[in-house]
Design a protein around this motif. Structure first.
Motif, PDB file in Angstrom:
ATOM      1  N   LEU A 162       7.167   3.206   1.348  1.00 11.89           N
ATOM      2  CA  LEU A 162       6.275   2.132   0.907  1.00 11.89           C
ATOM      3  C   LEU A 162       7.052   0.831   0.685  1.00 11.89           C
ATOM      4  O   LEU A 162       6.602  -0.253   1.097  1.00 11.89           O
ATOM      5  N   LEU A 163       8.218   0.927   0.044  1.00  9.63           N
ATOM      6  CA  LEU A 163       9.026  -0.268  -0.199  1.00  9.63           C
ATOM      7  C   LEU A 163       9.487  -0.904   1.112  1.00  9.63           C
ATOM      8  O   LEU A 163       9.495  -2.135   1.248  1.00  9.63           O
ATOM      9  N   ALA A 164       9.887  -0.060   2.072  1.00  8.69           N
ATOM     10  CA  ALA A 164      10.306  -0.585   3.364  1.00  8.69           C
ATOM     11  C   ALA A 164       9.169  -1.345   4.028  1.00  8.69           C
ATOM     12  O   ALA A 164       9.362  -2.429   4.601  1.00  8.69           O
ATOM     13  N   PHE A 165       7.965  -0.795   3.949  1.00 14.04           N
ATOM     14  CA  PHE A 165       6.799  -1.430   4.565  1.00 14.04           C
ATOM     15  C   PHE A 165       6.467  -2.750   3.874  1.00 14.04           C
ATOM     16  O   PHE A 165       6.233  -3.771   4.534  1.00 14.04           O
ATOM     17  N   ILE A 166       6.462  -2.746   2.543  1.00 13.92           N
ATOM     18  CA  ILE A 166       6.138  -3.968   1.799  1.00 13.92           C
ATOM     19  C   ILE A 166       7.178  -5.050   2.069  1.00 13.92           C
ATOM     20  O   ILE A 166       6.839  -6.225   2.290  1.00 13.92           O
ATOM     21  N   ALA A 167       8.464  -4.658   2.057  1.00 16.32           N
ATOM     22  CA  ALA A 167       9.527  -5.630   2.314  1.00 16.32           C
ATOM     23  C   ALA A 167       9.406  -6.222   3.709  1.00 16.32           C
ATOM     24  O   ALA A 167       9.639  -7.420   3.918  1.00 16.32           O
ATOM     25  N   MET A 168       9.022  -5.383   4.678  1.00 14.61           N
ATOM     26  CA  MET A 168       8.863  -5.860   6.041  1.00 14.61           C
ATOM     27  C   MET A 168       7.736  -6.886   6.126  1.00 14.61           C
ATOM     28  O   MET A 168       7.856  -7.904   6.823  1.00 14.61           O
ATOM     29  N   ILE A 169       6.658  -6.654   5.406  1.00 14.61           N
ATOM     30  CA  ILE A 169       5.546  -7.597   5.396  1.00 14.61           C
ATOM     31  C   ILE A 169       5.988  -8.933   4.796  1.00 14.61           C
ATOM     32  O   ILE A 169       5.692 -10.016   5.333  1.00 14.61           O
ATOM     33  N   PHE A 170       6.704  -8.875   3.680  1.00 14.67           N
ATOM     34  CA  PHE A 170       7.213 -10.102   3.064  1.00 14.67           C
ATOM     35  C   PHE A 170       8.134 -10.847   4.028  1.00 14.67           C
ATOM     36  O   PHE A 170       8.121 -12.080   4.105  1.00 14.67           O
ATOM     37  N   GLN A 171       8.951 -10.085   4.772  1.00 15.30           N
ATOM     38  CA  GLN A 171       9.863 -10.702   5.725  1.00 15.30           C
ATOM     39  C   GLN A 171       9.090 -11.407   6.839  1.00 15.30           C
ATOM     40  O   GLN A 171       9.440 -12.519   7.252  1.00 15.30           O
ATOM     41  N   ILE A 172       8.049 -10.754   7.326  1.00 12.74           N
ATOM     42  CA  ILE A 172       7.226 -11.360   8.373  1.00 12.74           C
ATOM     43  C   ILE A 172       6.607 -12.667   7.881  1.00 12.74           C
ATOM     44  O   ILE A 172       6.654 -13.698   8.563  1.00 12.74           O
ATOM     45  N   VAL A 173       6.030 -12.639   6.687  1.00 11.84           N
ATOM     46  CA  VAL A 173       5.382 -13.837   6.143  1.00 11.84           C
ATOM     47  C   VAL A 173       6.421 -14.926   5.882  1.00 11.84           C
ATOM     48  O   VAL A 173       6.155 -16.123   6.072  1.00 11.84           O
ATOM     49  N   ALA A 174       7.621 -14.524   5.470  1.00  7.81           N
ATOM     50  CA  ALA A 174       8.689 -15.507   5.230  1.00  7.81           C
ATOM     51  C   ALA A 174       9.024 -16.257   6.513  1.00  7.81           C
ATOM     52  O   ALA A 174       9.149 -17.488   6.522  1.00  7.81           O
ATOM     53  N   TYR A 175       9.164 -15.525   7.621  1.00 12.28           N
ATOM     54  CA  TYR A 175       9.490 -16.165   8.892  1.00 12.28           C
ATOM     55  C   TYR A 175       8.318 -16.979   9.431  1.00 12.28           C
ATOM     56  O   TYR A 175       8.513 -17.937  10.181  1.00 12.28           O
TER      57      TYR A 175
END
Length: 330
Positions: free
Chosen positions: A217-230
């Motif tokens: 779950l943390l990996a998925f959430i972090a990936m989403i934040f990373q996508i939105v950051a870029y």
């Protein structure tokens, strides 16, 4: 209150993403003292499938899941499998800060691999930055002065594997569906780690199994934040935020695992980080080549097969543009 600029917003979102990734790694380390990295990777990938499936449902492409570059995809999958197990082993057996310091060498290796794989020309300044960064790795490892453990070797293998996986995606990414780039490494991890399970499996209490779910779950959430950051900030601003993980590693390592990291590790990490940031800045210059392999690489070792989120970012941007166009038509 002043409104945040897109770059400031992107930087903050990236800092949140990498703080979540660091928390993810703390759980990996805590479980690594009891369970094999093969078992941890197997269940974290298994539990990650439903989350990633939700993301892939949005892919409206009618193309098949057959890769257009099967040999490159096979190499990427193999590299992702090796990277996942090696990174998890390193997190379990080395201090967090030391593991990150070695993994931070991956952009330097991407710059080197870009020469034969992408036909990239690495000029003198970037070449010197790579050399200085690799010297920083030697400062961390101190061959001849400190014993090299299996954890150190695993971290170096993870850095190399992550670089190989990322540079291959940089090569074939424009022609392959994001679903293909994501699923094959996940399936590869699932199959390979599943084959190892009869030899390494240790029964898990519910609390530990739930912790594996938290990892996914943390990996998925972090990936989403990373996508939105870029999506919000420029890559040259967002990309260096990954180095904030060394701060979290120091905090978590000291307070949770009672880790004492020596000054040479921080000096080596500082050299590696400065070299990596310099390469990103050079690649963002107006006279940079079209490849810019490090600047356009957005992957993370040991997470969902080392997914490069660039393809997902581009798809999200296309969807946003399509929505904006529809709004204008109305």
């Amino acid at each position: 209150m002043a409104k945040l600029t897109p770059n400031a917003k992107g930087a903050i979102l990236a800092l949140i993403a990498f703080a979540i990734f660091a928390t993810h790694d703390v759980i990996v380390k805590s479980l690594g003292g009891t369970y094999s990295p093969f078992q941890i990777v197997f269940f974290s990938v298994l539990l990650g499938f439903p989350l990633v499936t939700l993301m892939l449902i949005q892919d409206a492409s009618r193309d098949t899941l057959r890769p257009r570059h099967p040999y490159w995809m096979a190499l990427r999958t193999g590299a992702a499998v090796v990277t996942g197990a090696s990174a998890f082993y390193a997190f379990a057996h080395l201090p967090l800060a030391q593991t990150y310091a070695i993994l931070f060498a991956s952009p330097l290796l991407i710059t080197i691999l870009a020469i034969p794989i992408l036909g990239e020309r690495v000029r003198l300044r970037r070449g010197l930055a790579v050399a200085v960064g690799l010297a920083g790795v030697l400062i961390v490892l101190r061959p001849g002065q400190a014993d090299l453990s299996a954890g150190h070797i695993a971290a170096m293998v993870a850095a190399v594997g992550g670089a190989i996986s990322s540079i291959i995606v940089r090569k074939i990414g424009p022609e392959e569906r994001s679903a293909v780039l994501l699923l094959y490494p996940m399936i590869g991890n699932f199959v390979v780690m599943g084959c190892a399970m009869p030899f390494v499996y240790v029964p898990m209490p519910f609390a530990d199994f739930a912790a594996l779910g938290v990892i996914a779950l943390l990996a998925f959430i972090a990936m989403i934040f990373q996508i939105v950051a870029y999506r919000n900030g420029e890559a040259v601003i967002v990309a260096p935020m990954q180095y904030s993980q060394i701060i979290w590693a120091s905090i978590f390592g000291y307070f949770i695992f009672n880790e004492q990291v020596d000054a040479m590790t921080y000096i080596g990490a500082g050299v590696i980080i400065l070299s990596g940031i310099y390469i990103v800045v050079r690649e963002s210059a107006p006279n940079a080549s079209a490849n810019t392999p490090v600047l356009r690489t957005r992957s993370r070792a040991g997470t969902f097969g080392g997914l490069r989120v660039g393809a997902l970012i581009r798809r999200a941007q296309r969807n946003q543009k399509r929505a904006d166009d529809l709004n204008e038509d109305r």
